[in-house]
Design an enzyme around this catalytic site. Structure first.
Site, mmCIF file in Angstrom:
data_model
loop_
_atom_site.group_PDB
_atom_site.id
_atom_site.type_symbol
_atom_site.label_atom_id
_atom_site.label_comp_id
_atom_site.label_asym_id
_atom_site.label_seq_id
_atom_site.Cartn_x
_atom_site.Cartn_y
_atom_site.Cartn_z
ATOM 1 N N GLY A 53 17.219 -6.455 -7.582
ATOM 2 C CA GLY A 53 17.399 -7.899 -7.666
ATOM 3 C C GLY A 53 18.128 -8.489 -6.324
ATOM 4 C CD1 TRP A 55 14.608 -9.313 -1.229
ATOM 5 C CD2 TRP A 55 12.655 -10.367 -1.337
ATOM 6 N NE1 TRP A 55 13.720 -8.988 -0.303
ATOM 7 C CE2 TRP A 55 12.555 -9.577 -0.093
ATOM 8 C CE3 TRP A 55 11.535 -11.214 -1.571
ATOM 9 C CZ2 TRP A 55 11.438 -9.558 0.545
ATOM 10 C CZ3 TRP A 55 10.445 -11.270 -0.983
ATOM 11 C CH2 TRP A 55 10.399 -10.182 0.030
ATOM 12 C CG ASP A 77 10.869 -4.524 -10.886
ATOM 13 O OD1 ASP A 77 10.766 -4.820 -9.829
ATOM 14 O OD2 ASP A 77 10.515 -3.378 -11.268
ATOM 15 C CG ASP A 93 2.096 -3.916 -14.832
ATOM 16 O OD1 ASP A 93 1.885 -4.511 -13.916
ATOM 17 O OD2 ASP A 93 1.729 -2.935 -15.197
ATOM 18 C CG ASP A 118 10.462 -6.661 -1.102
ATOM 19 O OD1 ASP A 118 9.559 -6.196 -0.375
ATOM 20 O OD2 ASP A 118 11.622 -6.142 -1.559
ATOM 21 C CE LYS A 158 7.558 -3.638 -0.225
ATOM 22 N NZ LYS A 158 8.951 -3.542 0.439
HETATM 23 N N1 SAM Z 1 12.847 -7.184 -3.811
HETATM 24 C C1 SAM Z 1 13.664 -6.151 -4.536
HETATM 25 C C2 SAM Z 1 15.022 -6.384 -4.122
HETATM 26 O O1 SAM Z 1 15.578 -7.042 -3.274
HETATM 27 O O2 SAM Z 1 16.009 -5.876 -4.722
HETATM 28 C C3 SAM Z 1 13.030 -4.934 -4.171
HETATM 29 C C4 SAM Z 1 11.818 -4.455 -4.726
HETATM 30 S S1 SAM Z 1 11.438 -2.771 -4.625
HETATM 31 C C5 SAM Z 1 10.953 -2.612 -2.982
HETATM 32 C C6 SAM Z 1 9.544 -2.802 -5.307
HETATM 33 C C7 SAM Z 1 9.662 -2.948 -6.747
HETATM 34 O O3 SAM Z 1 8.466 -3.392 -7.330
HETATM 35 C C8 SAM Z 1 10.154 -1.914 -7.731
HETATM 36 O O4 SAM Z 1 11.362 -2.195 -8.367
HETATM 37 C C9 SAM Z 1 8.905 -1.607 -8.700
HETATM 38 O O5 SAM Z 1 9.381 -1.413 -9.804
HETATM 39 C C10 SAM Z 1 8.349 -2.925 -8.619
HETATM 40 N N2 SAM Z 1 6.837 -2.874 -8.891
HETATM 41 C C11 SAM Z 1 5.712 -2.163 -8.604
HETATM 42 N N3 SAM Z 1 4.668 -2.698 -9.194
HETATM 43 C C12 SAM Z 1 4.989 -3.332 -10.235
HETATM 44 C C13 SAM Z 1 4.132 -4.150 -11.039
HETATM 45 N N4 SAM Z 1 3.142 -3.793 -11.269
HETATM 46 N N5 SAM Z 1 4.808 -4.980 -11.676
HETATM 47 C C14 SAM Z 1 6.123 -5.315 -11.860
HETATM 48 N N6 SAM Z 1 6.953 -4.599 -10.719
HETATM 49 C C15 SAM Z 1 6.319 -3.681 -10.027
#
Ligand code: SAM
Length: 306
Positions: A53, A55, A77, A93, A118, A158
């Protein structure tokens, strides 16, 4: 790497804890915002793939600083996200129909100015595979964005740079007037990570956002294939071909005075000058359900049976 050691070696990891951010990623958004003024004109923001969280923390703080009392911020997420002031949290998802519907419900009365993503799947270490899965996630995020964005809106996603990047860039260029690849200074040079910053959204006439899923409804995975067909149809138009010839603009952002993510700072000297470096700080937010929980439980039960 132990927590204390990482505190000392990763300057952004340390700084995030000092400044109350849940993850070092916060600085990537802060530096992107510094370069592109992403949040200046934003009131309705969706933060996809937002856990833990940081961002959303940045968005919420910045919109409060800019006195945007009416702002709606939605964070989504797969993982649970601990509450953040001014942010509505959806667990789901982003490639599934119920999640997309839940997001749309939050914006029944208006359109969104900014969609952030992200998202990163679990990295396998196989660059080609990671890049492919990442590209797929960007397209899912783009699909969500096309439901929500107002004309002129912005999308940030990203990307893992690789051989598919140009293809994704071309596709994004069909929807946005201006697409740039940006690398914040807090993102390590050694990492293939960068961000697409896509500004000036306009929905192409052929495009009608729909929720299309794979045949097996129980998996509820968005059918990217359909999107691909639509996009390849547009790339046949001369305007899109013209855009495809364009080189991808690349910007490195974050001003030169900020820390370099790849640099090893002389922490021992810092320890003497600034005693706070000598102590390890606790995490700002411990995970609600850590990814390693299942593995730990399995290990414990194996130890008990032995
Ligand atoms: N922007 C976040 C922050 O600043 O705290 C960090 C994000 S982290 C690098 C990547 C996130 O993408 C993970 O928490 C993962 O659960 C989520 N993610 C990956 N595939 C996903 C999907 N299909 N649906 C929802 N979230 C997803």
């Amino acid at each position: 790497m132990g927590r204390t050691s990482k505190d000392k070696r990763d300057i952004y990891y340390r700084k995030a804890k000092e400044e109350g951010y849940r993850a070092r990623s916060a600085y990537k958004l802060l530096q992107l915002d510094q370069e592109f003024d992403l949040l200046k004109d934003a009131e309705n923001v969706v933060d996809l793939c937002a856990a833990p969280g940081s961002w959303s923390q940045v968005v919420s703080q910045r919109l409060r600083e800019l006195c945007k009392g009416q702002a709606t911020i939605v964070a989504v997420d797969l993982q649970e996200i601990a509450p953040i002031e001014g942010v509505t949290i959806i667990k789901g998802d982003i490639t599934s129909r119920p999640t997309v519907e839940a997001i749309l419900k939050e914006f029944e009365n208006g359109m969104v100015d900014l969609v952030l993503s992200d998202g990163a799947p679990d990295v396998t270490g196989l660059h080609d595979l990671d890049e492919y899965i990442q590209s797929d996630l960007i397209l899912s995020a783009l699909n969500v964005a096309t439901f929500l964005l107002r004309r002129g809106g912005t999308f940030v996603a990203k990307v893992f740079r690789g051989k598919d990047t140009c293809g994704v860039f071309s596709r994004l260029s069909v929807f946005f007037e201006n697409v740039t690849v940006a690398k914040p200074r807090s993102s390590r040079n050694s990492s293939i990570e960068a961000f697409f910053v896509c500004r000036g959204y306009s929905r192409p006439s052929f495009w009608e956002p729909t929720l299309i899923f794979h045949k097996d409804p129980s998996t509820e995975v968005l059918q990217d294939l359909e999107i691909e067909q639509e996009c390849s149809r547009t790339t046949e138009s001369s305007e899109s071909q013209e855009r495809m010839k364009t080189m991808m603009p690349f910007v490195s952002c974050g001003d030169l005075s900020c820390y370099d993510a790849d640099m090893a700072y002389d922490i021992d000297r810092n320890c003497q000058e600034n005693s706070s470096f000598a102590t390890s700080l606790p995490p700002v937010q411990t995970p609600i359900h850590a990814a390693y929980e299942n593995a730990l439980a399995r290990k414990r039960s194996a130890q008990q049976t032995n």
